[in-house]
Design a protein around this motif. Structure first.
Motif, mmCIF file in Angstrom:
data_model
loop_
_atom_site.group_PDB
_atom_site.id
_atom_site.type_symbol
_atom_site.label_atom_id
_atom_site.label_comp_id
_atom_site.label_asym_id
_atom_site.label_seq_id
_atom_site.Cartn_x
_atom_site.Cartn_y
_atom_site.Cartn_z
ATOM 1 N N ARG A 139 0.832 -1.200 0.000
ATOM 2 C CA ARG A 139 0.000 0.000 0.000
ATOM 3 C C ARG A 139 0.867 1.251 0.000
ATOM 4 O O ARG A 139 0.429 2.324 0.433
ATOM 5 N N GLY A 140 2.112 1.128 -0.428
ATOM 6 C CA GLY A 140 2.928 2.327 -0.627
ATOM 7 C C GLY A 140 3.719 2.801 0.573
ATOM 8 O O GLY A 140 4.162 3.939 0.600
ATOM 9 N N VAL A 141 3.893 1.944 1.598
ATOM 10 C CA VAL A 141 4.722 2.343 2.738
ATOM 11 C C VAL A 141 6.097 1.671 2.603
ATOM 12 O O VAL A 141 6.197 0.455 2.523
ATOM 13 N N PRO A 174 -1.584 9.086 6.595
ATOM 14 C CA PRO A 174 -0.724 8.227 5.769
ATOM 15 C C PRO A 174 -0.119 8.967 4.581
ATOM 16 O O PRO A 174 0.939 8.591 4.091
ATOM 17 N N GLU A 175 -0.784 10.049 4.123
ATOM 18 C CA GLU A 175 -0.289 10.752 2.935
ATOM 19 C C GLU A 175 1.129 11.285 3.107
ATOM 20 O O GLU A 175 1.815 11.549 2.134
ATOM 21 N N LYS A 176 1.569 11.408 4.362
ATOM 22 C CA LYS A 176 2.939 11.882 4.568
ATOM 23 C C LYS A 176 3.969 10.828 4.190
ATOM 24 O O LYS A 176 5.158 11.099 4.144
ATOM 25 N N ASN A 177 3.514 9.576 3.996
ATOM 26 C CA ASN A 177 4.470 8.486 3.761
ATOM 27 C C ASN A 177 4.264 7.679 2.499
ATOM 28 O O ASN A 177 5.110 6.856 2.174
ATOM 29 N N LEU A 178 3.146 7.860 1.793
ATOM 30 C CA LEU A 178 2.886 6.969 0.657
ATOM 31 C C LEU A 178 3.767 7.300 -0.540
ATOM 32 O O LEU A 178 4.073 8.467 -0.792
ATOM 33 N N ARG A 179 4.164 6.250 -1.259
ATOM 34 C CA ARG A 179 4.968 6.438 -2.472
ATOM 35 C C ARG A 179 4.601 5.351 -3.483
ATOM 36 O O ARG A 179 3.961 4.367 -3.125
ATOM 37 N N GLU A 249 1.868 16.143 -2.780
ATOM 38 C CA GLU A 249 1.235 15.866 -4.073
ATOM 39 C C GLU A 249 1.065 14.355 -4.289
ATOM 40 O O GLU A 249 -0.025 13.873 -4.602
ATOM 41 N N VAL A 250 2.151 13.620 -4.110
ATOM 42 C CA VAL A 250 2.114 12.164 -4.329
ATOM 43 C C VAL A 250 1.214 11.492 -3.289
ATOM 44 O O VAL A 250 0.345 10.677 -3.616
ATOM 45 N N GLY A 251 1.411 11.856 -2.020
ATOM 46 C CA GLY A 251 0.702 11.187 -0.930
ATOM 47 C C GLY A 251 -0.802 11.381 -1.003
ATOM 48 O O GLY A 251 -1.574 10.432 -0.820
ATOM 49 N N THR A 252 -1.252 12.619 -1.280
ATOM 50 C CA THR A 252 -2.698 12.854 -1.310
ATOM 51 C C THR A 252 -3.335 12.154 -2.510
ATOM 52 O O THR A 252 -4.435 11.633 -2.406
#
Ligand code: HEC
Ligand code: HEC
Ligand code: HEC
Ligand code: HEC
Ligand code: HEC
Length: 271
Positions: A139-141, A174-179, A249-252
């Motif tokens: 999930r992008g973490v 979570p948006e602070k960490n997703l990639r 931008e990416v996280g949201t």
């Protein structure tokens, strides 16, 4: 008249006392949560039976984490590699890399005896807390969010607290960490490394609508302007976030289009 109070009231003082103990217990749990240092295990760095270095293997040689931690995407626990993985390169008669080095003596002994190497465990949650690697890395973490820059460590160090408050900080935002998923094991990743056009193209290819993407960029429910296509989205984003792609931008975007909703209920982590 007999007894005015029913029989059970005889037990009332005891029940009150028990209740008070429970309430006091609850308060002290609260106190423990809010006031104990979050960082008690940070810095824990046990010495290992073999001086295995992530800095050499994951950093300099550039081996992907999944070469050794091969179950991390498919199961709850991340596995530590078996001796066989080391023998691929260091085993006598195989890769033979430095197989005469004293630092590798125990690897050679393990090959001769067949006994597994007994690595010291570094990260360990209490048994009452449930954790699963695969749900996070799919999930992008990134490993980096929870373990720090392992690829720069000679000896693995406990870098993050792994406390309940720390888990919840990310679950709330979570948006602070997703990639993107192809960057999960790239511990040197920066959002600014991404090509903006490729990033938005991948969202569209994944099924996101132009309007949905534009809503996240502008933060507007009702769009003042209808984007015509990919180039339009790219210039909207550039206006909003500047020349370089940013984490916000990416996280949201990923949070919305992957519908990421980490749980905050007690039963999710205490089952
Ligand atoms: C060549 C094999 C290899 C590669 C590649 C590798 N590791 Fe490891 N890893 C190990 C071994 C062996 C251990 C156990 C010994 C130790 O802690 O150093 C370990 C331990 C760990 C631990 C600590 C486990 C514990 O006990 O809590 C973490 C976290 C970790 N690795 C993360 C990573 C990450 C992230 C990457 C990619 C950047 C990576 N590893 C790449 C072999 C590897
Ligand atoms: C893909 C090949 C590869 C794998 C797999 C691999 N290594 Fe290595 N390892 C190397 C290379 C290359 C070096 C650097 C040799 C040098 O410095 O000349 C190295 C260096 C080392 C050293 C330092 C040796 C010295 O004398 O300085 C140790 C210890 C070591 N590896 C242990 C391990 C262990 C334990 C595993 C399994 C968990 C493992 N390696 C897996 C390629 C590998
Ligand atoms: C969301 C946080 C998080 C992410 C992301 C994460 N880990 Fe972990 N890792 C943990 C926690 C928490 C533990 C301790 C688990 C336990 O005790 O049950 C752990 C333990 C480990 C261990 C020890 C074995 C185990 O499963 O207990 C290894 C090895 C490891 N992690 C490697 C990795 C690698 C490699 C990645 C990236 C591909 C990664 N981790 C991503 C939080 C994370
Ligand atoms: C850096 C961000 C981050 C951290 C730190 C983090 N999580 Fe998560 N967690 C997530 C995301 C993202 C998801 C996926 C939510 C989804 O699929 O909608 C998730 C999902 C979960 C789930 C639900 C999926 C499942 O396995 O049932 C549990 C439970 C969970 N996390 C436990 C933990 C625990 C325990 C910790 C601390 C040791 C932790 N998490 C730390 C981001 C994080
Ligand atoms: C995202 C995962 C997660 C959620 C949600 C969560 N916890 Fe926890 N909890 C943990 C982890 C991980 C630990 C272990 C922390 C440690 O080892 O420092 C923990 C520890 C605790 C402890 C022991 C505290 C201590 O200081 O020893 C209590 C009590 C607790 N949780 C109660 C709750 C309650 C009540 C809720 C719901 C309001 C809840 N937890 C929700 C992950 C979670």
């Amino acid at each position: 008249m007999g007894n005015f109070f029913p029989r059970w009231t005889n037990w009332l003082p005891l029940k009150l006392a028990v209740a008070l103990v429970f309430i006091a217990g609850g308060v002290s749990v609260g106190v423990a949560y809010y006031f104990t240092p979050k960082y008690t295990r940070v810095g824990y760095e046990p010495s290992q039976p073999i001086p295995f270095s992530h800095k050499i293997h994951a950093g300099q040689l550039g081996l992907d984490c999944r070469y050794c931690h091969s179950h991390v995407e498919s199961s709850g626990p991340a596995n530590v590699p078996t001796n066989e993985t080391c023998f691929n390169c260091h085993g006598a008669g195989k890769g033979n890399i430095r197989s005469d080095s004293p630092k590798l003596a125990k690897v050679m002994q393990a090959q001769a005896s067949g006994h597994p190497i007994e690595w010291e465990r570094v990260h360990k949650l209490p048994d009452y807390a449930y954790f699963n690697h695969s749900v996070h890395v799919n999930r992008g973490v990134s490993c980096a969010s929870c373990h720090g820059k392992i690829n720069e460590m000679t000896v693995v160090r406990h870098e993050k607290p792994l406390s309940m408050g720390w888990c919840l900080d990310c679950h709330r935002t979570p948006e602070k960490n997703l990639r993107p998923l192809d960057q999960i094991t790239n511990l040197d990743y920066q959002p600014s490394d991404l090509n903006r056009k490729d990033f938005y193209a991948s969202l569209l290819a994944g099924g996101a609508s132009k309007e949905g993407i534009a809503q996240v960029i502008t933060g507007e429910e009702e769009l003042a302007y209808q984007p015509s296509g990919l180039d339009d989205l790219v210039s909207m984003a550039e206006k909003e976030f500047g020349k370089d792609v940013t984490q916000k931008e990416v996280g949201t975007q990923l949070k919305k289009h992957w519908q990421v909703q980490p749980p905050e209920s007690c039963a999710a982590c205490h089952r």
